[in-house]
Design a protein around this motif. Sequence first.
Motif, PDB file in Angstrom:
ATOM      1  N   THR A   1      -2.270  10.940   1.726  1.00 31.40           N
ATOM      2  CA  THR A   1      -3.280   9.895   1.553  1.00 31.40           C
ATOM      3  C   THR A   1      -2.867   8.618   2.262  1.00 31.40           C
ATOM      4  O   THR A   1      -3.696   7.932   2.867  1.00 31.40           O
ATOM      5  CB  THR A   1      -3.501   9.625   0.055  1.00 31.40           C
ATOM      6  N   ARG A   2      -1.584   8.297   2.182  1.00 30.29           N
ATOM      7  CA  ARG A   2      -1.089   7.085   2.836  1.00 30.29           C
ATOM      8  C   ARG A   2      -1.326   7.129   4.331  1.00 30.29           C
ATOM      9  O   ARG A   2      -1.790   6.158   4.932  1.00 30.29           O
ATOM     10  CB  ARG A   2       0.408   6.908   2.553  1.00 30.29           C
TER      11      ARG A   2
ATOM     12  N   VAL B   1       0.836  -1.205   0.000  1.00 31.22           N
ATOM     13  CA  VAL B   1       0.000   0.000   0.000  1.00 31.22           C
ATOM     14  C   VAL B   1       0.872   1.256   0.000  1.00 31.22           C
ATOM     15  O   VAL B   1       0.628   2.203  -0.768  1.00 31.22           O
ATOM     16  CB  VAL B   1      -0.930  -0.001   1.230  1.00 31.22           C
ATOM     17  N   SER B   2       1.889   1.258   0.847  1.00 30.11           N
ATOM     18  CA  SER B   2       2.763   2.419   0.948  1.00 30.11           C
ATOM     19  C   SER B   2       3.517   2.676  -0.350  1.00 30.11           C
ATOM     20  O   SER B   2       3.700   3.825  -0.758  1.00 30.11           O
ATOM     21  CB  SER B   2       3.762   2.209   2.093  1.00 30.11           C
TER      22      SER B   2
ATOM     23  N   ILE C   1      -5.024   6.643   5.117  1.00 31.87           N
ATOM     24  CA  ILE C   1      -5.409   5.236   5.002  1.00 31.87           C
ATOM     25  C   ILE C   1      -4.905   4.441   6.201  1.00 31.87           C
ATOM     26  O   ILE C   1      -5.628   3.608   6.762  1.00 31.87           O
ATOM     27  CB  ILE C   1      -4.871   4.647   3.685  1.00 31.87           C
TER      28      ILE C   1
ATOM     29  N   LEU D   1       1.308   4.231  -2.997  1.00 36.75           N
ATOM     30  CA  LEU D   1       0.803   5.548  -2.617  1.00 36.75           C
ATOM     31  C   LEU D   1       1.952   6.494  -2.239  1.00 36.75           C
ATOM     32  O   LEU D   1       1.726   7.500  -1.575  1.00 36.75           O
ATOM     33  CB  LEU D   1      -0.160   5.429  -1.429  1.00 36.75           C
ATOM     34  N   GLN D   2       3.173   6.180  -2.695  1.00 36.19           N
ATOM     35  CA  GLN D   2       4.317   6.986  -2.274  1.00 36.19           C
ATOM     36  C   GLN D   2       4.277   8.410  -2.842  1.00 36.19           C
ATOM     37  O   GLN D   2       4.891   9.324  -2.295  1.00 36.19           O
ATOM     38  CB  GLN D   2       5.620   6.301  -2.693  1.00 36.19           C
ATOM     39  N   ASN D   3       3.543   8.598  -3.924  1.00 35.99           N
ATOM     40  CA  ASN D   3       3.398   9.951  -4.474  1.00 35.99           C
ATOM     41  C   ASN D   3       2.324  10.758  -3.751  1.00 35.99           C
ATOM     42  O   ASN D   3       2.143  11.942  -4.026  1.00 35.99           O
ATOM     43  CB  ASN D   3       3.053   9.877  -5.962  1.00 35.99           C
ATOM     44  N   TYR D   4       1.608  10.095  -2.834  1.00 36.01           N
ATOM     45  CA  TYR D   4       0.553  10.762  -2.074  1.00 36.01           C
ATOM     46  C   TYR D   4       0.749  10.464  -0.578  1.00 36.01           C
ATOM     47  O   TYR D   4      -0.028   9.704   0.003  1.00 36.01           O
ATOM     48  CB  TYR D   4      -0.826  10.273  -2.525  1.00 36.01           C
TER      49      TYR D   4
END
Length: 324
Positions: free
Chosen positions: A275-276, A265-266, A279, A269-272
């Motif tokens: 958001t990470r 997941v991380s 979540i 979503l590393q560009n966000y």
Amino acid sequence: MATWKRTRGFWVSVILAFAFFAVVEWLIASGTLNVFYVNTLFFMAINVMLAASLHLIIGITGQFSIGHAGFFAVGAYASAIMTMKLQLPFAVGVLTAGVAAALAGLIIGVPSLRLKGDYLAIATLGFGEIVRIALLNIDYVGGASGMTVTHMTTWPWVFACLFATILVIANFTNSTHGRACISIREDEIAADAMGINTTYYKVAAFAIGSFFAGIAGALYAHHFYIIQPSNFGFLKSFDILIFVVLGGLGSLSGAVVAAVLLTIVSTFLQNYPETRMIIYSIVLILVMLYRPTGLMGTKELSSLFKWRKAAQGGMNHGGKNTVA
């Protein structure tokens, strides 16, 4: 025959692990896995090592530590000094990383593990911040700008260290020493009354967990080319803590599964980063509401297969009805 039945599960796990190693090695050598997936795989393995090592401290011994990133940093910088400053082999750097982190665990463990609960958490958090601030002000290791490290981490090294971590922690947990640590987790006063040296076992668990966190730091430092003190802040300690809590306090399998899932997941979503973290927060709230013991609780994956076998035997075993 009896010995084979008792150890069959262990050897099957070992064979599957080495089969997985061979498949991944072939995929990397053939170029099927690109750099992105290789980096994700390595980072996943490092997180599993960190989760397993913290699992021994929190999940098995019941000591609430939130300074694990400090041992991670000690291992990373100790190995980098060995290889980059002293020009020693990578193997020496990895071993030095583990020993240095274990010594740091002893130094912080002996005085602070007499504390309990929130007080211990504050002490370990303080240790992690002391390590980070110290590295910021040491010019020998680059200070705030960090330290450049040659890439030496390979898949055989990652697999060997990961395999050793899981093997040692699993066997320690199932030994008499592990049972002593579990008794401390359940009721420290009762364990002390039964003659268990609670301080000794708490420090031992802390040192072993710190050792493998240091090994993970060595692999991290020699794979991502540069290490900076900012990589080892208290947020990193909370990331590792999330792996253990989400997986289930007391479950090594749960810590491994949670580390794998959250790393995936991380990564995507590393560009966000905002958001990470949202979540992460939502997942933790949901777990605490509907599964307060974590994904696996205190169970291991192997116990699920045993339960299934027992259930089948209870329905019809040798033509006779038995109680599962």
